[in-house]
Scaffold this motif. Structure first.
Motif, short mmCIF file in Angstrom:
data_model
loop_
_atom_site.label_atom_id
_atom_site.label_comp_id
_atom_site.label_asym_id
_atom_site.label_seq_id
_atom_site.Cartn_x
_atom_site.Cartn_y
_atom_site.Cartn_z
N MET A 241 17.50 -63.86 -2.56
CA MET A 241 17.84 -62.94 -1.47
C MET A 241 16.95 -63.21 -0.27
O MET A 241 15.77 -63.55 -0.42
CB MET A 241 17.67 -61.49 -1.92
CG MET A 241 18.64 -61.07 -3.01
SD MET A 241 18.37 -59.36 -3.52
CE MET A 241 18.86 -58.49 -2.04
N VAL A 242 17.53 -63.07 0.94
CA VAL A 242 16.74 -63.22 2.16
C VAL A 242 16.79 -61.93 2.95
O VAL A 242 17.75 -61.16 2.86
CB VAL A 242 17.24 -64.39 3.03
CG1 VAL A 242 16.98 -65.72 2.35
CG2 VAL A 242 18.71 -64.24 3.37
N VAL A 243 15.74 -61.69 3.73
CA VAL A 243 15.60 -60.45 4.48
C VAL A 243 15.41 -60.79 5.95
O VAL A 243 14.72 -61.74 6.30
CB VAL A 243 14.39 -59.64 3.97
CG1 VAL A 243 14.21 -58.36 4.77
CG2 VAL A 243 14.54 -59.33 2.48
N THR A 244 16.03 -59.99 6.82
CA THR A 244 15.91 -60.19 8.25
C THR A 244 15.82 -58.83 8.92
O THR A 244 16.29 -57.83 8.37
CB THR A 244 17.13 -60.99 8.78
OG1 THR A 244 16.86 -61.48 10.08
CG2 THR A 244 18.40 -60.15 8.80
N PRO A 245 15.20 -58.71 10.09
CA PRO A 245 15.05 -57.40 10.75
C PRO A 245 16.39 -56.81 11.17
O PRO A 245 17.35 -57.54 11.43
CB PRO A 245 14.19 -57.71 11.99
CG PRO A 245 13.55 -59.02 11.70
CD PRO A 245 14.50 -59.77 10.83
N ARG A 246 16.48 -55.51 11.30
CA ARG A 246 17.73 -54.87 11.68
C ARG A 246 18.06 -55.14 13.15
O ARG A 246 19.22 -55.03 13.56
CB ARG A 246 17.68 -53.37 11.42
CG ARG A 246 16.60 -52.62 12.17
CD ARG A 246 16.58 -51.16 11.77
NE ARG A 246 15.51 -50.44 12.45
CZ ARG A 246 15.24 -49.15 12.23
NH1 ARG A 246 15.95 -48.48 11.34
NH2 ARG A 246 14.26 -48.57 12.88
N GLU A 247 17.05 -55.50 13.97
CA GLU A 247 17.29 -55.82 15.38
C GLU A 247 17.56 -57.30 15.59
O GLU A 247 17.39 -57.83 16.68
CB GLU A 247 16.07 -55.42 16.23
CG GLU A 247 15.65 -53.97 16.13
CD GLU A 247 14.64 -53.74 15.02
OE1 GLU A 247 14.34 -54.70 14.28
OE2 GLU A 247 14.19 -52.59 14.86
N ILE A 248 18.01 -58.00 14.55
CA ILE A 248 18.11 -59.46 14.61
C ILE A 248 19.11 -59.92 15.67
O ILE A 248 18.94 -60.99 16.27
CB ILE A 248 18.49 -60.04 13.22
CG1 ILE A 248 18.30 -61.56 13.20
CG2 ILE A 248 19.88 -59.63 12.82
CD1 ILE A 248 16.89 -62.02 13.40
#
Length: 304
Positions: free
Chosen positions: A263-270
């Motif tokens: 799994m990868v994670v990215t900011p919600r403001e991406i």
């Protein structure tokens, strides 16, 4: 910790000051920006760091998408300088925007290409005073294998044989080990790139070996692995309770080897971050590719 996946050469080295033999590194603090240059000289060092031999320029500035106006201008200049130094002096350049435009965290390459000044088609219609001042630039965002059924390297190989550029610039979203690196680090390398490496989906690389011309890779981390975040959290928790190193290691291995590892994670403001960084990179690349044009003339060509 180094065993966890990262696309950044400086994270492969880590915080160690004793560099492997065959690796050179120097740092410059330029206001808010840290410029790091790493050169991997030997195959042995390349094997230790799991990175090809070559030069890696890293520009670190906390919050690329909302840094100060002064730092942004400086970053654009540093990107232009780094790319220009790696480019051959003469010849056309093909820019390839890698990634999936339908996935925000993977859309950096396509967004940069949309903002580039492409000039290869203008040679015959330019005014006399402009001829010779513009470098021939072509650009493409080929999409991903899952959408096209064609390896990006195969598409690029065909384009290179037809367009015959002196060099290729490949732009892609990367994966970092440290979540603080997301949208805070730019890496520019003369070693080429593996499309999809940011999410562990390795494909045939875009390199001098596969394309027959120099390939400059420009990337910004947009994701980290969930297993990395979990690993750090477990380590801090276990250390806070005075657990022995052996117990910590067992917990870390259970997390890193489980389903979280994919799994990868990215900011919600991406979405906002990608657009802002794409503007920054495209301006730096336009200046690198068209050094004969001032900022006002570049703006005129781009926006008419």
């Amino acid at each position: 910790m180094r065993g966890f996946r990262t696309d950044l050469a400086m994270e492969s080295i880590g915080g160690e000051r004793s560099l492997p033999e065959g690796v050179l590194m120097d740092e410059q603090q330029l206001g808010e920006i840290l410029r790091t240059r790493i050169v991997i000289e030997s195959p042995e060092a390349a094997g230790v760091l799991a990175r090809p031999c070559g030069e890696y320029i890293t520009l670190s500035c906390r919050g690329l998408s909302h840094c100060s106006s002064r730092s942004r201008k400086q970053l654009i200049q540093l990107v232009a300088q780094a790319v220009r130094a790696m480019l051959p002096r003469q010849g056309d350049v093909l820019v390839v925007g890698l990634g999936n435009r339908n996935v925000t965290a993977d859309a950096l390459g396509t967004r940069v290409v949309e903002r580039l000044l492409v000039t290869r088609h203008l040679e015959s219609v330019l005014a006399e005073e402009m001829r010779g001042r513009l470098r021939g630039v072509s650009a493409i965002a080929p999409g991903v294998l899952g959408l096209t059924g064609i390896e990006t390297a195969e598409l690029c190989r065909g384009l290179v044989s037809h367009v015959k550029p002196a060099a290729v610039i490949a732009i892609d979203a990367l994966a970092a080990f440290d979540s603080a690196r997301i949208c805070s680090t730019i890496q520019i390398a003369d070693t080429g790139i593996e499309p999809g490496s940011g999410v562990g989906n390795h494909r045939l690389g875009l390199t001098v070996d596969t394309l027959g011309v120099k390939v400059i890779a420009v990337g910004v981390p947009m994701v980290v692995y969930a297993s990395t975040i979990a690993r750090d959290a477990i380590a801090q928790l276990a250390e806070g309770y005075g657990q022995p190193p052996e117990a910590i290691q067992v917990l870390l291995e259970k997390v890193s080897e489980g389903y979280l590892g994919e799994m990868v994670v990215t900011p919600r403001e991406i979405d906002e971050m990608v657009l802002s960084v794409a503007d920054l990179l495209s301006e730096g690349l336009n200046r690198a590719l068209q050094p004969e044009l001032d900022a006002e003339t570049l703006h005129t060509f781009l926006h008419g």
